[in-house]
Scaffold this active site. Structure first.
Site, PDB file in Angstrom:
ATOM      1  N   ASP A 127       2.626  20.785 -13.534  1.00 54.65           N
ATOM      2  CA  ASP A 127       1.539  20.153 -14.295  1.00 54.65           C
ATOM      3  C   ASP A 127       1.921  20.189 -15.774  1.00 54.65           C
ATOM      4  O   ASP A 127       2.714  21.034 -16.205  1.00 54.65           O
ATOM      5  CB  ASP A 127       0.221  20.903 -14.077  1.00 54.65           C
ATOM      6  CG  ASP A 127      -1.006  20.021 -14.333  1.00 54.65           C
ATOM      7  OD1 ASP A 127      -1.706  19.674 -13.353  1.00 54.65           O
ATOM      8  OD2 ASP A 127      -1.271  19.687 -15.516  1.00 54.65           O
ATOM      9  N   ASN A 143       1.216  13.536  -7.143  1.00 55.25           N
ATOM     10  CA  ASN A 143      -0.242  13.440  -7.278  1.00 55.25           C
ATOM     11  C   ASN A 143      -0.746  13.393  -8.717  1.00 55.25           C
ATOM     12  O   ASN A 143      -1.859  12.931  -8.962  1.00 55.25           O
ATOM     13  CB  ASN A 143      -0.840  14.652  -6.538  1.00 55.25           C
ATOM     14  CG  ASN A 143      -2.276  14.892  -6.885  1.00 55.25           C
ATOM     15  OD1 ASN A 143      -3.156  14.157  -6.451  1.00 55.25           O
ATOM     16  ND2 ASN A 143      -2.523  15.926  -7.694  1.00 55.25           N
ATOM     17  N   TYR A 195      -4.893   1.023 -14.173  1.00 59.07           N
ATOM     18  CA  TYR A 195      -4.911   2.105 -13.174  1.00 59.07           C
ATOM     19  C   TYR A 195      -4.807   1.518 -11.767  1.00 59.07           C
ATOM     20  O   TYR A 195      -4.012   1.965 -10.938  1.00 59.07           O
ATOM     21  CB  TYR A 195      -6.201   2.911 -13.340  1.00 59.07           C
ATOM     22  CG  TYR A 195      -6.404   4.041 -12.352  1.00 59.07           C
ATOM     23  CD1 TYR A 195      -6.060   5.352 -12.695  1.00 59.07           C
ATOM     24  CD2 TYR A 195      -6.962   3.816 -11.098  1.00 59.07           C
ATOM     25  CE1 TYR A 195      -6.263   6.396 -11.801  1.00 59.07           C
ATOM     26  CE2 TYR A 195      -7.164   4.853 -10.200  1.00 59.07           C
ATOM     27  CZ  TYR A 195      -6.823   6.146 -10.554  1.00 59.07           C
ATOM     28  OH  TYR A 195      -7.027   7.184  -9.668  1.00 59.07           O
ATOM     29  N   LYS A 213      -1.870   2.003  -9.018  1.00 58.85           N
ATOM     30  CA  LYS A 213      -2.149   2.646  -7.722  1.00 58.85           C
ATOM     31  C   LYS A 213      -1.825   1.705  -6.556  1.00 58.85           C
ATOM     32  O   LYS A 213      -1.416   2.160  -5.491  1.00 58.85           O
ATOM     33  CB  LYS A 213      -3.609   3.088  -7.660  1.00 58.85           C
ATOM     34  CG  LYS A 213      -3.934   4.265  -8.588  1.00 58.85           C
ATOM     35  CD  LYS A 213      -3.168   5.529  -8.189  1.00 58.85           C
ATOM     36  CE  LYS A 213      -3.683   6.766  -8.905  1.00 58.85           C
ATOM     37  NZ  LYS A 213      -2.929   7.977  -8.529  1.00 58.85           N
ATOM     38  N   ILE A 225     -13.911  11.559  -5.690  1.00 54.90           N
ATOM     39  CA  ILE A 225     -13.697  12.996  -5.469  1.00 54.90           C
ATOM     40  C   ILE A 225     -14.119  13.753  -6.725  1.00 54.90           C
ATOM     41  O   ILE A 225     -13.729  13.380  -7.836  1.00 54.90           O
ATOM     42  CB  ILE A 225     -12.206  13.291  -5.153  1.00 54.90           C
ATOM     43  CG1 ILE A 225     -11.669  12.366  -4.051  1.00 54.90           C
ATOM     44  CG2 ILE A 225     -12.028  14.768  -4.770  1.00 54.90           C
ATOM     45  CD1 ILE A 225     -12.365  12.456  -2.718  1.00 54.90           C
ATOM     46  N   THR A 248     -13.779  15.848  -9.345  1.00 56.11           N
ATOM     47  CA  THR A 248     -12.774  16.589 -10.116  1.00 56.11           C
ATOM     48  C   THR A 248     -13.016  16.322 -11.601  1.00 56.11           C
ATOM     49  O   THR A 248     -13.933  15.592 -11.974  1.00 56.11           O
ATOM     50  CB  THR A 248     -11.339  16.124  -9.763  1.00 56.11           C
ATOM     51  OG1 THR A 248     -11.157  14.801 -10.294  1.00 56.11           O
ATOM     52  CG2 THR A 248     -11.085  16.113  -8.277  1.00 56.11           C
TER      53      THR A 248
HETATM   54  P1  NAI Z   1      -7.792  16.127 -12.275  1.00 55.33           P
HETATM   55  O1  NAI Z   1      -7.983  15.652 -13.668  1.00 55.33           O
HETATM   56  O2  NAI Z   1      -8.691  17.184 -11.752  1.00 55.33           O
HETATM   57  O3  NAI Z   1      -6.281  16.592 -12.051  1.00 55.33           O
HETATM   58  C1  NAI Z   1      -5.196  15.840 -12.518  1.00 55.33           C
HETATM   59  C2  NAI Z   1      -4.084  16.782 -12.931  1.00 55.33           C
HETATM   60  O4  NAI Z   1      -2.948  15.996 -13.329  1.00 55.33           O
HETATM   61  C3  NAI Z   1      -4.479  17.656 -14.143  1.00 55.33           C
HETATM   62  O5  NAI Z   1      -4.196  19.006 -13.883  1.00 55.33           O
HETATM   63  C4  NAI Z   1      -3.618  17.110 -15.260  1.00 55.33           C
HETATM   64  O6  NAI Z   1      -3.255  18.088 -16.218  1.00 55.33           O
HETATM   65  C5  NAI Z   1      -2.410  16.585 -14.504  1.00 55.33           C
HETATM   66  N1  NAI Z   1      -1.655  15.605 -15.291  1.00 55.33           N
HETATM   67  C6  NAI Z   1      -2.158  14.568 -16.015  1.00 55.33           C
HETATM   68  N2  NAI Z   1      -1.148  13.949 -16.655  1.00 55.33           N
HETATM   69  C7  NAI Z   1      -0.006  14.598 -16.322  1.00 55.33           C
HETATM   70  C8  NAI Z   1       1.364  14.422 -16.685  1.00 55.33           C
HETATM   71  N3  NAI Z   1       1.764  13.476 -17.527  1.00 55.33           N
HETATM   72  N4  NAI Z   1       2.276  15.274 -16.147  1.00 55.33           N
HETATM   73  C9  NAI Z   1       1.883  16.259 -15.308  1.00 55.33           C
HETATM   74  N5  NAI Z   1       0.611  16.486 -14.957  1.00 55.33           N
HETATM   75  C10 NAI Z   1      -0.326  15.653 -15.458  1.00 55.33           C
HETATM   76  O7  NAI Z   1      -7.910  14.822 -11.365  1.00 55.33           O
HETATM   77  P2  NAI Z   1      -7.769  14.581  -9.783  1.00 55.33           P
HETATM   78  O8  NAI Z   1      -8.944  13.802  -9.410  1.00 55.33           O
HETATM   79  O9  NAI Z   1      -7.449  15.815  -9.065  1.00 55.33           O
HETATM   80  O10 NAI Z   1      -6.511  13.593  -9.778  1.00 55.33           O
HETATM   81  C11 NAI Z   1      -5.385  13.761  -8.923  1.00 55.33           C
HETATM   82  C12 NAI Z   1      -4.887  12.393  -8.483  1.00 55.33           C
HETATM   83  O11 NAI Z   1      -5.879  11.781  -7.655  1.00 55.33           O
HETATM   84  C13 NAI Z   1      -4.623  11.415  -9.628  1.00 55.33           C
HETATM   85  O12 NAI Z   1      -3.432  10.697  -9.361  1.00 55.33           O
HETATM   86  C14 NAI Z   1      -5.813  10.469  -9.560  1.00 55.33           C
HETATM   87  O13 NAI Z   1      -5.517   9.225 -10.095  1.00 55.33           O
HETATM   88  C15 NAI Z   1      -6.059  10.446  -8.066  1.00 55.33           C
HETATM   89  N6  NAI Z   1      -7.367   9.996  -7.629  1.00 55.33           N
HETATM   90  C16 NAI Z   1      -8.509  10.705  -7.949  1.00 55.33           C
HETATM   91  C17 NAI Z   1      -9.738  10.253  -7.511  1.00 55.33           C
HETATM   92  C18 NAI Z   1     -11.007  10.977  -7.818  1.00 55.33           C
HETATM   93  O14 NAI Z   1     -12.085  10.435  -7.527  1.00 55.33           O
HETATM   94  N7  NAI Z   1     -10.976  12.179  -8.365  1.00 55.33           N
HETATM   95  C19 NAI Z   1      -9.856   9.022  -6.720  1.00 55.33           C
HETATM   96  C20 NAI Z   1      -8.612   8.392  -6.412  1.00 55.33           C
HETATM   97  C21 NAI Z   1      -7.414   8.869  -6.862  1.00 55.33           C
END
Ligand code: NAI
Length: 281
Positions: free
Chosen positions: A36, A86, A152, A156, A185, A187
């Site tokens: 991360d 992810n 986005y 995706k 989700i 988060t």
């Molecule tokens: P989150 O914000 O809780 O976690 C995302 C993590 O990715 C964070 O820890 C952040 O520091 C890290 N991150 C961001 N940019 C980064 C980079 N350049 N290098 C390394 N790490 C980086 O969000 P969530 O929801 O857990 O997101 C995870 C994945 O799920 C993402 O790809 C998001 O697009 C996808 N997603 C989330 C949805 C939701 O409703 N939460 C729905 C559909 C997809």
């Protein structure tokens, strides 16, 4: 205990879906290399894992750092069995008629190139590992309009197609590749996208979770664990016959317009019927 003796690399590991997946894979025996950009969050996660989760700070926009991550995982544990690409964030939220080229490129690099390069640099360490599996986080936004900003959604959709093409390319190495399309989700991604200051995060999350509770047929919104369960399944030998697929884990948000599943929603057809009734009467 489906991952005893296996190594998994998870990006976006410090929060939300990635964090839940690290904990799930480690609880089932994997050694997890957690990546991360958030050093504090990653260190905190690793500190509670009895050595099962090893954190490596990585910016997935930096291709050199992605290669270093995969090499580190292989050097530390002997190889890679599972990769969960992810990491992500909302990217540039400007509409398509206003977005600037830098914002577009930044979003593609964060959400799409990162996945392509994650595969590119993991595969040399996955060849010859029985049951090797790559899982990529796409989104319901891959499937149509209305779920996210344009850049986005396009990135995706690219993740979805990339997963299929990679599944074809990597079949010769017996590496399976699949995508997951999460729905809403609960988060931090929404508060981050809206740039809510840290001290107001909890407050914002209450509102966001309330919206999530009624956004799809399954009440309550999705939890990171709902996605971690699917990642663990796809990464395991139980899914040995699944590759090039995308799993929609969305509580039904994509099944159709809201009035089709929510009797309390103002129904388009009801209002049409009322109009016709009044026009006739
Ligand atoms: P989150 O914000 O809780 O976690 C995302 C993590 O990715 C964070 O820890 C952040 O520091 C890290 N991150 C961001 N940019 C980064 C980079 N350049 N290098 C390394 N790490 C980086 O969000 P969530 O929801 O857990 O997101 C995870 C994945 O799920 C993402 O790809 C998001 O697009 C996808 N997603 C989330 C949805 C939701 O409703 N939460 C729905 C559909 C997809």
């Amino acid at each position: 205990m489906r991952f005893v003796g296996k190594t998994a690399v998870v990006t976006g590991a410090a929060s939300g879906i990635g964090k839940a997946t690290c904990l799930r894979l480690a609880s089932e025996g994997a050694t997890v290399i957690a990546a991360d950009i958030d050093a504090a969050g990653g260190a905190e996660l690793a500190a509670t894992s009895n050595g099962k989760i090893i954190f490596k700070q990585t910016d997935v926009c930096d291709v050199t750092a992605i290669k270093a991550l995969m090499d580190f995982a292989a050097e530390t544990t002997g190889g890679i069995d599972v990769v969960f690409n992810n990491a992500g964030a909302a990217g540039d939220r400007a509409p398509i008629d206003e977005i600037d080229p830098e914002g577009w490129d930044r979003t593609m690099n964060l959400l799409l190139r990162s996945v392509a390069m994650g595969i590119r640099y993991a595969v040399p360490h996955m060849k010859g590992r029985a049951g090797a599996s790559i899982v990529n986080t796409a989104s319901v936004a891959s499937l149509g309009a209305g779920y996210s900003p344009s850049a986005y959604a396009v990135a995706k959709a690219g993740v979805l197609h990339l997963s299929k093409l990679a599944a074809a390319d990597l079949a010769r190495h017996d590496i399976r590749v699949n995508a997951i399309c999460p729905g809403f989700i609960k988060t931090n991604i929404f508060a981050s996208a809206l740039e809510v200051p840290d001290e107001k995060r909890d407050q914002a999350n209450v509102v966001i979770h309330e919206v999530a509770a009624h956004a799809q047929p399954v009440k309550g919104g999705g939890n990171p664990d709902d996605i971690a369960s699917m990642v663990a399944y796809l990464a395991s030998d139980e899914a040995r016959f699944i590759t090039g697929a995308h799993m929609v884990v969305d509580g039904g948000i994509t099944i159709g317009p809201r009035h089709s599943w929510d009797e309390n929603s103002p129904a388009m057809f009801d209002s049409l019927q009322n109009f016709i009734g009044s026009a006739q009467g």
